[in-house]
Design an enzyme around this catalytic site. Structure first.
Site, PDB file in Angstrom:
ATOM      1  N   GLY A 233       0.816  -1.204   0.000  1.00 18.63           N
ATOM      2  CA  GLY A 233       0.000   0.000   0.000  1.00 18.63           C
ATOM      3  C   GLY A 233       0.855   1.261   0.000  1.00 18.63           C
ATOM      4  O   GLY A 233       0.343   2.373   0.061  1.00 18.63           O
TER       5      GLY A 233
ATOM      6  N   THR B  41       3.718   9.865  -3.281  1.00 14.08           N
ATOM      7  CA  THR B  41       3.551   8.670  -2.445  1.00 14.08           C
ATOM      8  C   THR B  41       4.305   8.830  -1.121  1.00 14.08           C
ATOM      9  O   THR B  41       3.872   8.312  -0.087  1.00 14.08           O
ATOM     10  CB  THR B  41       4.016   7.406  -3.190  1.00 14.08           C
TER      11      THR B  41
ATOM     12  N   GLU C 202       8.288   4.014   7.792  1.00 15.59           N
ATOM     13  CA  GLU C 202       8.037   3.893   9.224  1.00 15.59           C
ATOM     14  C   GLU C 202       8.471   5.123  10.010  1.00 15.59           C
ATOM     15  O   GLU C 202       8.412   5.132  11.233  1.00 15.59           O
ATOM     16  CB  GLU C 202       8.745   2.643   9.761  1.00 15.59           C
TER      17      GLU C 202
HETATM   18 MO1  MOS Z   1       7.441  -3.030   9.137  1.00 13.37          MO
HETATM   19  S1  MOS Z   1       6.831  -3.279  11.119  1.00 13.37           S
HETATM   20  O1  MOS Z   1       9.106  -3.330   9.320  1.00 13.37           O
HETATM   21  O2  MOS Z   1       6.592  -4.305   8.378  1.00 13.37           O
END
Ligand code: MOS
Length: 742
Positions: free
Chosen positions: A474, A634, A705
């Site tokens: 995604g 993105t 992340e």
């Molecule tokens: Mo991410 S928690 O490294 O899939």
């Protein structure tokens, strides 16, 4: 206006690619079957899991007679007739599974919601009806559910002890520090709850096995299933072109996959299994609850002199999974005296696992909350306090950061947010019945990379197909790969098609650790470069391209490339083909490895109603620097989603545990609260240009992340500014603010 927030289709800044729309946008909005459970298998039977109603004990009797008698039921599996699988180790121990407890491996119950039977029927309704007719008698024992539960042992395995970072003399420096903070923080259990449910479909054709399953690492699943079934991985194909949300929960193979494949082999029939929403709370991994003690010492002019971070995490009896985010928190700020330690608390739970920014989310929350407390104790602006302690080298090893734009992020975000309007004194800003507070915190995420391989196929029409078994969970990975290939080949992106998420293609990295763009992208760049070399250094166009094909006497030019990150050798590619994450870099030439991190600064405004204590967040501002940005559109979405999740972590998310029974209470989307549209404020995203030529040839750091690190601390810090109350236990909820004076 000095700094403008980035619009949804951002103008690319320096060192950023084009904001192309998503590669798969049309397929997604027109409902093409892209997800694993949509892929068809011929004549499948439906398998439904039956899960335990207790967290600890054993099955005394399991009566399936009434269920077996139901028309349409094909077979019911329990521990008495389970298909045989090899015992495989946890992936951190050289195996493949995310939890080493084997379902249907015996009568013992080791955690809530453990698989105790599998009903296979012609259709789902029959399977569900049958599941309700199975009667189980248990011998129940009292479980150790979490921190503080009787029987929950605290341990520090050697591998974890080795992660402790130390510098100077923490105890001495802390004792001598004129200003000190000593505070404890906690974060709750969290579950990923991707909208696409967990599922496995398996079909055999002779020796060959096809598995359709949402996965962040199809080559891991291929090898893992093979190892659990004792078959040759060559005979296993895994398909999963798109993933409808994962966040780590589809990263490493669970025990479900080989179980379903073994049942399909036993019944000689394709099997489809979907894990129900509540079952997903115990049949996949989760973010375990954590506790922290932060001790900071500083001089009166704001220089950190002592920092200790001690953490505790819950894990299962059977596996020692930990996230141990002290790596980030001990290297974040200049400080000569550092101590750190992480312990595990063994409970009767399933094994936790990756969840977006696994180490940084809980550990940076604790550090950044403590930093805010220290800034307040020093009567210093929290941004200035971080500026005073900013560093370009590791305070532990002295190794340099390859680049670190943290303060640029703070300055850009502060200007857009209007930080200069903040009053340092808590409860000093009001509007009608609302108390207003401002807070900020640092976001960081390490640049990780894995080996990756890729294939490129060029045809005389000039069309290029890139094949790599990386994954788009995604994030926009298809789009990024398309852009990287188009740029390297000097062609229009529309001439490049991308195939991913299928073990028919050469292995790419796990879609985790924010490493897809850097790792898979580097392999794509390399294979495109090889393609160009075959054609004399550049891709000709039109008639010249046709002539080049004629000269080579072929209608198809194919290249394959293997990329290994700096400091990793050929064995990293071998590990990849085995579906393992492979070794990291290690020190080069005796010098400590440089630190590679993306950074960000996040600001939050909170409003708390003085009578009801309702908490609203009307504004979030984040500025981020992650090296080269392949696609700012993105990328912006990744930052946006990260901060929205961070808001949920701050205010809403927690899996509630019945501590007496060791069972989850709110295992559904009605009661497990995540941020919905009405909760989401105005979110400003600023992309700070950054060039880093050391991290990898693309200069990409990885951003998936980054943005949900720091949001919770920024919001909790803003709650303090609004109310004068420190909430040190996430989430921050109204009940914790009841004693704020109206
Ligand atoms: Mo991410 S928690 O490294 O899939």
């Amino acid at each position: 206006m000095m700094a403008e927030a980035t619009p949804p289709v951002p103008e690319p800044g320096e060192n950023m690619g084009k904001p192309l729309p998503r590669y798969e946008a049309r397929a997604k909005v027109t409902g093409e079957p892209l997800y694993a459970d949509d892929l068809q298998l011929p004549n499948p039977a439906i398998a439904l899991f039956v899960t335990s109603g207790i967290a600890r004990g054993r099955i005394l009797q399991i009566d399936t007679a009434a269920a077996d008698a139901l028309p349409g039921v094909l077979k019911i599996y329990t521990h008495l007739n389970a298909p045989r699988r090899e015992v495989t180790k946890h992936y951190t121990e050289g195996g493949y599974v995310s939890d080493s407890a084997v379902p249907l491996g015996g009568p013992d119950i080791v955690n809530d919601g453990q698989i105790v039977a599998v009903v296979v029927a012609e259709d789902f309704a029959t399977a569900r009806d049958a599941a309700h007719r199975i009667a189980i008698r248990y011998e129940e024992r009292s479980p150790s559910a979490t921190f503080g539960s009787a029987g929950a042992a605290t341990i520090q395995p050697d591998a974890l002890a080795a992660k402790s970072k130390k510098a100077g003399d923490f105890a001495g420096a802390y004792a001598a520090a004129p200003v000190k903070i000593d505070a404890e923080y906690s974060t709750p259990t969290m579950h990923h709850n991707p909208i696409e449910l967990f599922s496995t479909a398996a079909a055999w054709n002779g020796e060959r096995l096809t598995v359709h399953e949402p996965s962040q690492f199809v080559w891991q699943l291929k090898n893992g299933v093979a190892s659990a079934l004792g078959i040759d991985p060559e005979n296993v194909e895994v398909r999963d072109p798109f993933v409808g949300g994962a966040f780590g929960s589809k990263g490493m193979m669970t025990q479900r996959s080989p179980l379903i494949a073994a049942i399909a082999r036993d019944l000689r029939r394709p099997i489809r299994n979907v894990v129900l929403r509540d079952q997903g709370f115990t049949l996949a991994t989760y973010r375990a609850e954590t506790r922290h003690r932060l001790q900071l010492g500083a001089t009166r002019d704001g220089k950190l002199t002592a920092l200790s971070h001690e953490g505790w995490e819950v894990t299962s009896r059977q596996d020692d999974y930990s996230v141990a985010g002290i790596e980030a928190t001990t290297e974040m700020y200049a400080c000569p005296n550092i101590a750190s330690k992480v312990s595990l608390v063994k409970a009767d739970r399933n094994t936790p696992g990756f969840m977006r920014s696994p180490p940084e989310t809980p550990y940076m929350y604790a550090l950044e909350a403590a930093m805010d407390e220290m800034a307040a104790a020093l009567a210093m602006d929290p941004v200035e306090f971080r500026r005073i302690n900013d560093t370009k080298v590791s305070p532990v090893t002295g190794a340099p950061y390859t680049s670190r734009s943290l303060m640029e992020c703070y300055d850009r975000a502060a200007a857009t947010f209007g930080w200069n309007r903040r009053k340092a004194e808590p409860m000093a800003t009001r509007e009608g019945d609302w108390l207003i507070g401002y807070g900020c915190a640092t976001a960081c995420y390490p640049t990780s990379m894995m080996a990756a391989t890729a294939r490129a196929i060029l045809t005389p029409s000039g069309r290029v197909e890139i094949q790599i078994a990386a994954h788009d969970v995604g994030t926009g990975a298809y789009t990024a790969m398309q852009q990287i290939a188009a740029r390297e080949l000097g062609v229009d992106p529309r001439m490049v098609s991308v195939r991913m998420g299928d073990t028919a293609y050469p292995p790419g990295p796990v879609a985790g650790g924010s490493m897809t763009t850097a790792s898979a992208g580097s392999a794509v760049k390399l294979v495109c470069d090889k393609l160009k070399q075959r054609l004399g250094g550049a891709l000709p166009s039109g008639r010249e391209l046709e002539q080049a094909f004629d000269r080579l006497g072929t209608r198809r030019i194919e290249e394959y490339a293997e990329w290994t990150p700096p400091g990793q050798g050929k064995e990293a590619v071998q590990a990849l083909y085995k579906g393992q994450m492979g070794g990291g870099g290690g020190a080069e030439g005796g010098k400590p490895k440089p630190l590679m991190y993306a950074f960000g600064a996040e600001f939050a405004e909170v409003r708390i109603h003085r009578l009801t204590r309702e908490i609203r967040v009307p504004r979030l501002t984040g500025a981020f620097a992650g090296g080269h940005i392949v696609n700012p559109r993105t990328a912006r979405s990744q930052y946006l989603g990260g901060m929205i999740w961070g808001l949920g972590q701050a205010l809403l998310e927690q899996t509630e545990l019945d501590e007496l029974r060791g069972r989850y209470i709110n295992d559904n989307l009605a009661e497990y609260l995540v941020a919905v549209n009405a909760d989401v404020p105005e979110v400003d995203i600023i992309m700070v240009p950054e060039v880093d030529s050391q991290v990898n040839p693309l200069g990409v750091k990885g951003i998936g992340e980054l943005a949900n690190v720091g949001t919770a601390a920024a919001i909790a810090n803003a709650v303090y500014n609004a109310t004068g109350k420190r909430i040190r236990d996430l989430p921050v909820t109204m009940d914790k603010l009841l004693d704020v004076p109206a």
